[in-house]
Design a protein around this motif. Structure first.
Motif, PDB file in Angstrom:
ATOM      1  N   MET A  95      30.651  38.173  38.480  1.00  0.00           N
ATOM      2  CA  MET A  95      30.229  38.850  39.714  1.00  0.00           C
ATOM      3  C   MET A  95      29.183  39.918  39.409  1.00  0.00           C
ATOM      4  SD  MET A  95      30.832  38.728  42.873  1.00  0.00           S
ATOM      5  CE  MET A  95      29.703  39.585  43.894  1.00  0.00           C
ATOM      6  N   LYS A 228      46.296  41.033  50.491  1.00  0.00           N
ATOM      7  CA  LYS A 228      45.924  40.934  51.906  1.00  0.00           C
ATOM      8  C   LYS A 228      45.930  39.498  52.413  1.00  0.00           C
ATOM      9  CE  LYS A 228      42.777  44.815  51.395  1.00  0.00           C
ATOM     10  NZ  LYS A 228      41.885  44.587  50.260  1.00  0.00           N
ATOM     11  N   ASN A 341      34.563  34.020  41.552  1.00  0.00           N
ATOM     12  CA  ASN A 341      35.620  34.090  40.524  1.00  0.00           C
ATOM     13  C   ASN A 341      36.227  32.701  40.296  1.00  0.00           C
ATOM     14  OD1 ASN A 341      35.204  36.838  40.604  1.00  0.00           O
ATOM     15  ND2 ASN A 341      37.046  37.334  41.762  1.00  0.00           N
TER      16      ASN A 341
HETATM   17  C1  LIG Z   1      38.363  47.818  48.307  1.00  0.00           C
HETATM   18  O1  LIG Z   1      38.693  46.978  49.386  1.00  0.00           O
HETATM   19  C2  LIG Z   1      38.090  45.746  49.404  1.00  0.00           C
HETATM   20  C3  LIG Z   1      37.224  45.267  48.410  1.00  0.00           C
HETATM   21  C4  LIG Z   1      36.630  44.024  48.531  1.00  0.00           C
HETATM   22  C5  LIG Z   1      35.648  43.541  47.575  1.00  0.00           C
HETATM   23  O2  LIG Z   1      34.541  42.989  48.108  1.00  0.00           O
HETATM   24  C6  LIG Z   1      33.554  42.550  47.294  1.00  0.00           C
HETATM   25  C7  LIG Z   1      32.427  42.012  47.888  1.00  0.00           C
HETATM   26  C8  LIG Z   1      31.393  41.581  47.097  1.00  0.00           C
HETATM   27  O3  LIG Z   1      30.320  41.076  47.697  1.00  0.00           O
HETATM   28  C9  LIG Z   1      31.457  41.649  45.727  1.00  0.00           C
HETATM   29  C10 LIG Z   1      32.589  42.170  45.115  1.00  0.00           C
HETATM   30  O4  LIG Z   1      32.686  42.212  43.846  1.00  0.00           O
HETATM   31  C11 LIG Z   1      33.647  42.631  45.897  1.00  0.00           C
HETATM   32  C12 LIG Z   1      34.801  43.171  45.340  1.00  0.00           C
HETATM   33  C13 LIG Z   1      35.775  43.645  46.194  1.00  0.00           C
HETATM   34  O5  LIG Z   1      36.885  44.271  45.751  1.00  0.00           O
HETATM   35  C14 LIG Z   1      37.363  44.074  44.448  1.00  0.00           C
HETATM   36  O6  LIG Z   1      37.986  42.848  44.462  1.00  0.00           O
HETATM   37  C15 LIG Z   1      38.754  42.531  43.313  1.00  0.00           C
HETATM   38  C16 LIG Z   1      39.513  41.281  43.678  1.00  0.00           C
HETATM   39  O7  LIG Z   1      38.858  40.229  43.147  1.00  0.00           O
HETATM   40  C17 LIG Z   1      39.759  43.581  42.942  1.00  0.00           C
HETATM   41  O8  LIG Z   1      40.824  43.637  43.856  1.00  0.00           O
HETATM   42  C18 LIG Z   1      39.089  44.918  42.895  1.00  0.00           C
HETATM   43  O9  LIG Z   1      40.060  45.914  42.660  1.00  0.00           O
HETATM   44  C19 LIG Z   1      38.314  45.211  44.169  1.00  0.00           C
HETATM   45  O10 LIG Z   1      37.539  46.366  43.985  1.00  0.00           O
HETATM   46  C20 LIG Z   1      36.929  43.218  49.633  1.00  0.00           C
HETATM   47  C21 LIG Z   1      37.825  43.689  50.597  1.00  0.00           C
HETATM   48  O11 LIG Z   1      38.208  42.960  51.719  1.00  0.00           O
HETATM   49  C22 LIG Z   1      37.635  41.699  51.871  1.00  0.00           C
HETATM   50  C23 LIG Z   1      38.388  44.966  50.498  1.00  0.00           C
HETATM   51  O12 LIG Z   1      39.201  45.440  51.480  1.00  0.00           O
END
Ligand SMILES: COc1cc(-c2[o+]c3cc(O)cc([O-])c3cc2O[C@@H]2O[C@H](CO)[C@H](O)[C@H](O)[C@H]2O)cc(OC)c1O
Ligand SMILES: O=c1ccn([C@@H]2O[C@H](COP(=O)(O)OP(=O)(O)O)[C@@H](O)[C@H]2O)c(=O)[nH]1
Length: 432
Positions: A95, A228, A341
């Motif tokens: 990513m 979620k 991912n």
């Molecule tokens: C913090 O709340 C949320 C985070 C995300 C989210 O969205 C996202 C979007 C992108 O375009 C690129 C990303 O890398 C990305 C990452 C992301 O959060 C992270 O996701 C990981 C899970 O794979 C992990 O949980 C990390 O701790 C997060 O920081 C999206 C979202 O709702 C759709 C959220 O509420």
């Protein structure tokens, strides 16, 4: 907000004496947005003056600002105060490579992505694995993505929750400037997997774990869609039919839709199984299946010898946990970074068997598609066996990486040496 406040209170009460929390004034939350990235980014933007005031008021030398994945606007504070900034990237290096590459993709690809996308270090990426943000170039959230990719270049380093051995190709591509038009990217520190393995003390094992105790080794398919993850009722029925027809054992964490779908209230509820599941499903699968209607102890489940496969939404933490315990995956991404991912675990690492889905229909999977993929992963065929071997290889790599002689440990050492050397005493503003 209340979740975060609870978390900080727990940390403070747990006696985190080496961490001092500065409570910043709250800001008005935007009421409209085109995607999570834009929404979070706008909130951060509103916080920037408070962050600047808090940091410049510190009496101690400041070694660095460490900014979360979405805190790009706070790079202004690092620039204004001449304090080095590090991004803490909580998703994987794949990513990160895509984010860094996105400004050049904007110049190279006119209009919508139609053919395979070139992300150095990954095999050619079909557009169906891009985050939804990149699929609508007119949306403000797309602009956020490019802005983030550009501004990460101002950071001194990027800490990624991964291990060098898990994502060798993309990490090399970033280090060689192949994602950033030949320009040197900030140093990447793969420091992971960062997984908390401490469970709260319990009088007896969790019910899911007790159920697993009675199942044969590597026989159970675990399904869980993150903190979620929730699916519409029609999809729940397809899963039930797919699992029933596959004949395999399963432990399914099934959550209900939120009661109140207004902004900020998107958490799943405990599922009403009688309402959600097809009639007779629980009777027909009794003994070989358990449907759990609320949050489950995912790490304890993945650690259990009876678990042989994991249907995951591909949140990065879930992927790392699965690899840590050597469990091969069936990726069912839903949003955000998850499709990319999923691509990385199937085509980069080889620790997963692909699951066909219709992304245009909300990532819909038909019963027959699920049945086929479950049989492939759990049924002893070549594809499943290869994924299992790769997952075991990744398990060894994860555990070696965090040993004292391991790559993540060495990376953490390099980072701390650099941090200690770079501390800056800021001119006194008299506020703290
Ligand atoms: C913090 O709340 C949320 C985070 C995300 C989210 O969205 C996202 C979007 C992108 O375009 C690129 C990303 O890398 C990305 C990452 C992301 O959060 C992270 O996701 C990981 C899970 O794979 C992990 O949980 C990390 O701790 C997060 O920081 C999206 C979202 O709702 C759709 C959220 O509420
Ligand atoms: O029923 C559940 C659902 C999730 N998790 C944990 O919640 C985290 C989910 O993080 P991830 O990055 O995978 O996905 P997100 O929830 O951020 O989408 C992981 O540590 C899981 O182990 C859990 O323990 N039980």
């Amino acid at each position: 907000e209340s979740d975060i406040a609870d978390h900080i209170r727990r940390e403070e009460e747990a006696g985190a004496t080496d961490i001092r929390f500065l409570h910043l004034p709250s800001v008005p939350l935007p009421t409209d947005h085109t995607g999570v990235e834009e929404w979070i980014s706008r909130i951060v933007q509103l916080h920037v003056p408070h962050i600047r005031a808090a940091v410049s008021g510190l009496a101690c030398p400041v070694a660095a600002l460490v900014l979360d994945i979405f805190f790009t606007p706070a790079l202004d504070v690092s620039r204004d105060l001449a304090v080095p900034a590090y991004v803490y990237f909580t998703s994987g290096a794949a990513m990160l490579a895509l984010l860094l590459r996105s400004p050049s993709l904007q110049d190279e690809v006119e209009g919508d992505f139609e053919g395979p996308v070139d992300v150095p270090g990954l095999p050619p990426l079909p557009p169906s694995f891009l985050p939804e943000t990149l699929l609508d170039k007119k949306s403000p959230t797309y602009t956020w993505f490019l802005y983030t990719g550009r501004r990460y270049m101002e950071a001194k380093g990027i800490i990624v929750n991964t291990a060098a051995e898990l994502e060798t190709g993309v990490l090399a591509a970033i280090a060689q400037g192949r994602c950033t038009r030949g320009v040197r990217a900030p140093t990447v520190y793969p420091i992971g997997p960062a997984i908390s393995l401490i469970s709260p003390p319990a009088e007896q094992p969790h019910e899911c774990v007790r159920w697993l105790d009675s199942q044969p080794p590597s026989s159970v398919l675990f399904l869980c869609f993150g903190s979620k993850g929730m699916l519409p009722p029609l999809q729940v029925h397809e899963i039930a039919h797919g699992l029933e027809r596959s004949g395999h054992r399963f432990l399914w964490v099934l959550r209900g839709l939120p009661l109140d779908a207004t902004m900020g209230a998107r958490d799943p509820t405990d599922a009403n199984l009688a309402e959600l599941l097809p009639e007779g499903f629980l009777d027909k699968t009794k003994g070989r299946g358990l449907v759990w209607p609320t949050r489950a102890p995912q790490k304890e489940i993945l650690a259990h010898a009876a678990v042989g496969g994991f249907v995951t939404h591909c949140g990065w933490n879930s992927i790392l946990e699965s690899l840590w315990f050597g469990v091969p995956m069936l990726p069912w991404p839903l949003a955000a970074d998850q499709h990319l991912n999923a691509f990385a675990v199937v085509h980069g690492m080889g620790a997963a068997v692909p699951l066909e889905m219709d992304r245009k229909r909300g990532n819909y999977v038909q019963a027959a598609q699920l049945e086929r993929a479950v049989r492939s992963l759990m049924g002893g065929g070549d594809e499943g066996v290869k994924a299992r071997e790769k997952a075991m290889e990744m398990k060894r790599a994860c555990r070696n990486a965090v040993e004292q002689s391991g790559s993540s440990y060495a990376s953490l050492q390099r980072l701390s040496e650099e941090l200690v050397g770079g501390a800056v005493l800021l001119p006194k503003t008299g506020s703290t």
